[in-house]
Design a protein around this motif. Structure first.
Motif, mmCIF file in Angstrom:
data_model
loop_
_atom_site.group_PDB
_atom_site.id
_atom_site.type_symbol
_atom_site.label_atom_id
_atom_site.label_comp_id
_atom_site.label_asym_id
_atom_site.label_seq_id
_atom_site.Cartn_x
_atom_site.Cartn_y
_atom_site.Cartn_z
ATOM 1 N N GLU A 101 -15.404 -39.560 -9.378
ATOM 2 C CA GLU A 101 -15.751 -38.972 -8.090
ATOM 3 C C GLU A 101 -16.345 -37.575 -8.263
ATOM 4 O O GLU A 101 -15.713 -36.667 -8.810
ATOM 5 C CB GLU A 101 -14.494 -38.903 -7.203
ATOM 6 N N SER A 102 -17.600 -37.406 -7.817
ATOM 7 C CA SER A 102 -18.283 -36.121 -8.011
ATOM 8 C C SER A 102 -17.597 -34.974 -7.263
ATOM 9 O O SER A 102 -17.698 -33.816 -7.653
ATOM 10 C CB SER A 102 -19.745 -36.223 -7.573
ATOM 11 N N ALA A 103 -16.854 -35.288 -6.179
ATOM 12 C CA ALA A 103 -16.132 -34.249 -5.441
ATOM 13 C C ALA A 103 -15.085 -33.566 -6.327
ATOM 14 O O ALA A 103 -14.775 -32.383 -6.156
ATOM 15 C CB ALA A 103 -15.463 -34.853 -4.206
ATOM 16 N N TYR A 104 -14.516 -34.327 -7.299
ATOM 17 C CA TYR A 104 -13.606 -33.723 -8.278
ATOM 18 C C TYR A 104 -14.390 -33.015 -9.379
ATOM 19 O O TYR A 104 -14.052 -31.910 -9.804
ATOM 20 C CB TYR A 104 -12.728 -34.793 -8.926
ATOM 21 N N LEU A 105 -15.430 -33.678 -9.857
ATOM 22 C CA LEU A 105 -16.146 -33.164 -11.031
ATOM 23 C C LEU A 105 -16.825 -31.821 -10.779
ATOM 24 O O LEU A 105 -17.028 -31.029 -11.701
ATOM 25 C CB LEU A 105 -17.199 -34.190 -11.482
ATOM 26 N N THR A 106 -17.199 -31.560 -9.529
ATOM 27 C CA THR A 106 -17.887 -30.295 -9.222
ATOM 28 C C THR A 106 -16.918 -29.123 -9.101
ATOM 29 O O THR A 106 -17.355 -27.983 -8.955
ATOM 30 C CB THR A 106 -18.694 -30.419 -7.911
ATOM 31 N N ARG A 107 -15.611 -29.392 -9.163
ATOM 32 C CA ARG A 107 -14.616 -28.312 -9.074
ATOM 33 C C ARG A 107 -13.904 -28.169 -10.410
ATOM 34 O O ARG A 107 -12.789 -28.646 -10.603
ATOM 35 C CB ARG A 107 -13.612 -28.601 -7.953
ATOM 36 N N GLU A 108 -14.582 -27.525 -11.353
ATOM 37 C CA GLU A 108 -14.044 -27.419 -12.714
ATOM 38 C C GLU A 108 -12.724 -26.668 -12.768
ATOM 39 O O GLU A 108 -11.912 -26.873 -13.671
ATOM 40 C CB GLU A 108 -15.074 -26.735 -13.626
ATOM 41 N N GLU A 109 -12.503 -25.762 -11.804
ATOM 42 C CA GLU A 109 -11.275 -24.968 -11.824
ATOM 43 C C GLU A 109 -10.021 -25.827 -11.616
ATOM 44 O O GLU A 109 -8.896 -25.382 -11.864
ATOM 45 C CB GLU A 109 -11.337 -23.864 -10.758
ATOM 46 N N LEU A 110 -10.204 -27.069 -11.163
ATOM 47 C CA LEU A 110 -9.066 -27.985 -10.996
ATOM 48 C C LEU A 110 -8.433 -28.365 -12.320
ATOM 49 O O LEU A 110 -7.235 -28.630 -12.408
ATOM 50 C CB LEU A 110 -9.524 -29.270 -10.298
ATOM 51 N N PHE A 111 -9.272 -28.415 -13.373
ATOM 52 C CA PHE A 111 -8.829 -29.057 -14.612
ATOM 53 C C PHE A 111 -8.485 -28.027 -15.689
ATOM 54 O O PHE A 111 -9.263 -27.753 -16.600
ATOM 55 C CB PHE A 111 -9.902 -30.027 -15.096
ATOM 56 N N ASP A 112 -7.318 -27.440 -15.557
ATOM 57 C CA ASP A 112 -6.767 -26.616 -16.631
ATOM 58 C C ASP A 112 -5.250 -26.762 -16.598
ATOM 59 O O ASP A 112 -4.694 -27.410 -15.709
ATOM 60 C CB ASP A 112 -7.212 -25.146 -16.512
ATOM 61 N N ASN A 113 -4.575 -26.152 -17.559
ATOM 62 C CA ASN A 113 -3.133 -26.383 -17.691
ATOM 63 C C ASN A 113 -2.321 -25.843 -16.522
ATOM 64 O O ASN A 113 -1.161 -26.225 -16.326
ATOM 65 C CB ASN A 113 -2.626 -25.780 -19.005
ATOM 66 N N ASP A 114 -2.892 -24.940 -15.739
ATOM 67 C CA ASP A 114 -2.168 -24.412 -14.577
ATOM 68 C C ASP A 114 -2.309 -25.320 -13.359
ATOM 69 O O ASP A 114 -1.601 -25.133 -12.360
ATOM 70 C CB ASP A 114 -2.679 -23.009 -14.224
ATOM 71 N N HIS A 115 -3.256 -26.263 -13.417
ATOM 72 C CA HIS A 115 -3.479 -27.133 -12.268
ATOM 73 C C HIS A 115 -3.345 -28.600 -12.698
ATOM 74 O O HIS A 115 -2.254 -29.142 -12.719
ATOM 75 C CB HIS A 115 -4.858 -26.833 -11.647
ATOM 76 N N ILE A 116 -4.461 -29.247 -13.038
ATOM 77 C CA ILE A 116 -4.395 -30.620 -13.560
ATOM 78 C C ILE A 116 -4.779 -30.551 -15.037
ATOM 79 O O ILE A 116 -5.945 -30.278 -15.369
ATOM 80 C CB ILE A 116 -5.352 -31.556 -12.803
ATOM 81 N N PRO A 117 -3.811 -30.732 -15.941
ATOM 82 C CA PRO A 117 -4.062 -30.481 -17.374
ATOM 83 C C PRO A 117 -4.845 -31.608 -18.054
ATOM 84 O O PRO A 117 -4.286 -32.477 -18.716
ATOM 85 C CB PRO A 117 -2.654 -30.353 -17.948
ATOM 86 N N VAL A 118 -6.169 -31.575 -17.880
ATOM 87 C CA VAL A 118 -7.055 -32.533 -18.550
ATOM 88 C C VAL A 118 -7.896 -31.756 -19.563
ATOM 89 O O VAL A 118 -8.587 -30.792 -19.195
ATOM 90 C CB VAL A 118 -7.975 -33.249 -17.535
ATOM 91 N N ASP A 119 -7.822 -32.144 -20.821
ATOM 92 C CA ASP A 119 -8.581 -31.430 -21.863
ATOM 93 C C ASP A 119 -10.045 -31.840 -21.885
ATOM 94 O O ASP A 119 -10.926 -31.031 -22.128
ATOM 95 C CB ASP A 119 -7.953 -31.693 -23.238
ATOM 96 N N VAL A 120 -10.295 -33.135 -21.652
ATOM 97 C CA VAL A 120 -11.668 -33.650 -21.690
ATOM 98 C C VAL A 120 -11.889 -34.572 -20.493
ATOM 99 O O VAL A 120 -11.123 -35.513 -20.286
ATOM 100 C CB VAL A 120 -11.942 -34.441 -22.996
ATOM 101 N N LEU A 121 -12.928 -34.278 -19.716
ATOM 102 C CA LEU A 121 -13.297 -35.128 -18.586
ATOM 103 C C LEU A 121 -14.417 -36.067 -19.002
ATOM 104 O O LEU A 121 -15.408 -35.630 -19.610
ATOM 105 C CB LEU A 121 -13.789 -34.279 -17.414
ATOM 106 N N ILE A 122 -14.273 -37.340 -18.695
ATOM 107 C CA ILE A 122 -15.306 -38.326 -18.988
ATOM 108 C C ILE A 122 -15.811 -38.898 -17.670
ATOM 109 O O ILE A 122 -15.020 -39.392 -16.855
ATOM 110 C CB ILE A 122 -14.755 -39.485 -19.856
ATOM 111 N N SER A 123 -17.116 -38.840 -17.461
ATOM 112 C CA SER A 123 -17.714 -39.459 -16.277
ATOM 113 C C SER A 123 -18.734 -40.492 -16.752
ATOM 114 O O SER A 123 -19.879 -40.138 -17.074
ATOM 115 C CB SER A 123 -18.407 -38.417 -15.398
ATOM 116 N N PRO A 124 -18.342 -41.764 -16.841
ATOM 117 C CA PRO A 124 -19.259 -42.794 -17.343
ATOM 118 C C PRO A 124 -20.580 -42.835 -16.579
ATOM 119 O O PRO A 124 -21.646 -43.016 -17.175
ATOM 120 C CB PRO A 124 -18.476 -44.096 -17.150
ATOM 121 N N GLU A 125 -20.512 -42.645 -15.258
ATOM 122 C CA GLU A 125 -21.742 -42.697 -14.457
ATOM 123 C C GLU A 125 -22.715 -41.612 -14.885
ATOM 124 O O GLU A 125 -23.932 -41.850 -14.986
ATOM 125 C CB GLU A 125 -21.407 -42.549 -12.963
#
Length: 457
Positions: A101-125
């Motif tokens: 979902e691009s609505a998540y992907l455009t908000r990079e600040e979501l994905f760090d250890n203080d929020h959603i701890p994802v080290d690598v995001l994969i968007s197949p599309e």
């Protein structure tokens, strides 16, 4: 390496297949028992049935001591929650999530250890969109891969009768193009790999992989085949995420039309896209295709989620005169059946995506991994570290490096300079080394070359 894969669909299943053959400890989690049984019968892996975001299921899968979690289910939310659970409860070192979902992907600040701890995001599309965009930009190519942020490119082309180099030895490339440096990394002839040497003769219909600086790609392609005319008119069948993203990426440079069945989706595309023409209808409708002058299309792209619909609309478009046809095929069994006939290029989304995942699984400093020839071979970008005492490659000329069988070094990127590999080329610490591995059973040996240690393996 101990890896848990959440999702036994096309991406998760393909990843498990790649990694299980490389001596990793793999566990696949899915809610679908039939899928898991199918994978378990074919591969040497563990399977766990259940929801991958649940702590109990993750513990059953071995999360207590897992090195990596790869969450590639069809639900963005499940993937993100699974990474949170793995981080908070199991302290899993590396967490990879598929997020579409691009609505998540455009908000990079979501994905760090203080929020959603994802080290690598994969968007197949997005991966597939970029893949197709490069093919459009290089008419006549079968595959185009960027290295070092696009400074160098590996391109696959089919050698045609009439190409200046067809019927000649590879060493003639330099005589033909004294001002362009390139290297042929591999040749596939009738689906069998041939290790390129100076006296190797290029034959018509050979699939030739060559590497060069980005600015020299078109010149090299001209030596191997007739240069196709520049693409101008592009017709896309399917206005889903890939179709929309591709149209958005290319509409400023090409005349683009999208054919989409769903009226509501058509209205949404019309509001979002600027110059793309949106048509409501079926790409398998012969009258619509004739009415829209499909014979004038430089490229027809079938990008729906339905393999059969993609294949049928592509065959129709080619029959009605479209110059080049590219088709997304999700079922790997179909890819080899259709590519190279009336369908010029069959695109496998899971194989395009798998390289992004593999780059984070490989040992050593691996920047990128690209699956070639539908998974039969790999192109790897690795960084050399250390010095002559601690590294097997630093300070050595390429001819003195003990490369595994079927492995060639195509180029070295040193800061902003692209150095095409020759026998006397020296590798320095910090160099990005582009390798082509024809036989994947030697991947581990390639990785060991780029380990740094006090003693050699």
């Amino acid at each position: 390496m101990k890896i848990i894969i959440l999702g036994a669909g096309q991406v998760g299943g393909t990843l498990a297949e790649h990694l299980a053959s490389e001596a990793n400890d793999i566990t696949v989690v899915d809610t679908d028992g039939d899928r898991l049984r199918g994978l378990g019968d074919r591969l040497d892996i563990r399977t766990v049935q259940g929801r991958g975001s649940l702590p109990t299921v993750l513990r059953q899968a071995g999360a207590d001591d897992a090195d990596m979690l790869v969450a590639v289910t069809n639900s963005d939310e499940t993937n993100m929650v699974a990474c949170q659970v793995a981080y908070s409860l199991f302290h899993t070192p590396t967490k990879i999530a598929r997020v579409r979902e691009s609505a998540y992907l455009t908000r990079e600040e979501l994905f760090d250890n203080d929020h959603i701890p994802v080290d690598v995001l994969i968007s197949p599309e997005q991966v597939v969109t970029n893949y197709i965009k490069r093919l459009i930009e290089h008419p006549g190519s079968l595959q185009v891969i960027d290295f070092a942020e696009g400074k160098a490119q590996l391109v696959a082309v089919k050698a045609y009768y009439g190409g200046p180099l067809v019927g000649q030895q590879l060493r003639q490339i330099r005589a033909h193009m004294p001002n362009v440096d390139t290297r042929v990394a591999a040749i596939f002839r009738r689906d069998r790999p041939i290790t390129p040497r100076g006296d190797t003769v290029i034959e018509a219909d050979d699939e030739v992989f060559f590497i060069a600086a980005r600015k020299d790609i078109r010149a090299v392609m001209g030596e191997l085949r007739r240069i196709d005319e520049t693409n101008k008119r592009v017709v896309i069948a399917g206005g889903g995420q890939i179709g929309e993203r591709l149209a958005e990426a290319i509409e400023s440079r090409y005349q683009v039309k999208i054919i989409e069945m769903n009226p509501a989706r058509c209205r949404q595309l019309s509001d979002t896209l600027e110059s793309t023409v949106v048509l409501q209808g079926s790409a398998s409708d012969r009258d619509l295709m004739l009415e829209e002058n499909i014979a004038d299309a430089d490229i027809f792209l079938a990008l729906t989620n339905d393999d059969e619909a993609n294949i049928m609309s592509s065959l129709l478009a080619k029959r009605l005169g479209a110059r080049k046809v590219m088709t997304i095929i999700n079922n790997p069994a179909y890819v080899d059946l259709v590519q190279g006939g009336e369908i010029d290029i069959a695109i496998s989304p899971q194989l395009a995506t798998i390289g992004t995942l593999l780059a984070h699984v490989r040992r050593g400093d691996i920047v990128s991994v690209h699956s070639l020839r539908r998974g039969a071979a790999e192109a790897i970008e690795a960084v050399a570290h250390g010095d002559a005492k601690s590294s097997k490659v630093v300070g050595k000329a390429i001819e003195d490096i003990a490369l595994p069988p079927g492995t060639t070094i195509g180029a070295i990127i040193r800061e902003d300079e692209v150095l095409i590999a020759h026998d006397d080329t020296l590798i320095e610490s910090g160099d990005h080394v582009i390798l082509f591995v024809v036989d994947k059973k030697h991947i581990r040996d390639v990785e060991k070359l780029f380990h740094v240690g006090l003693s050699f393996f």
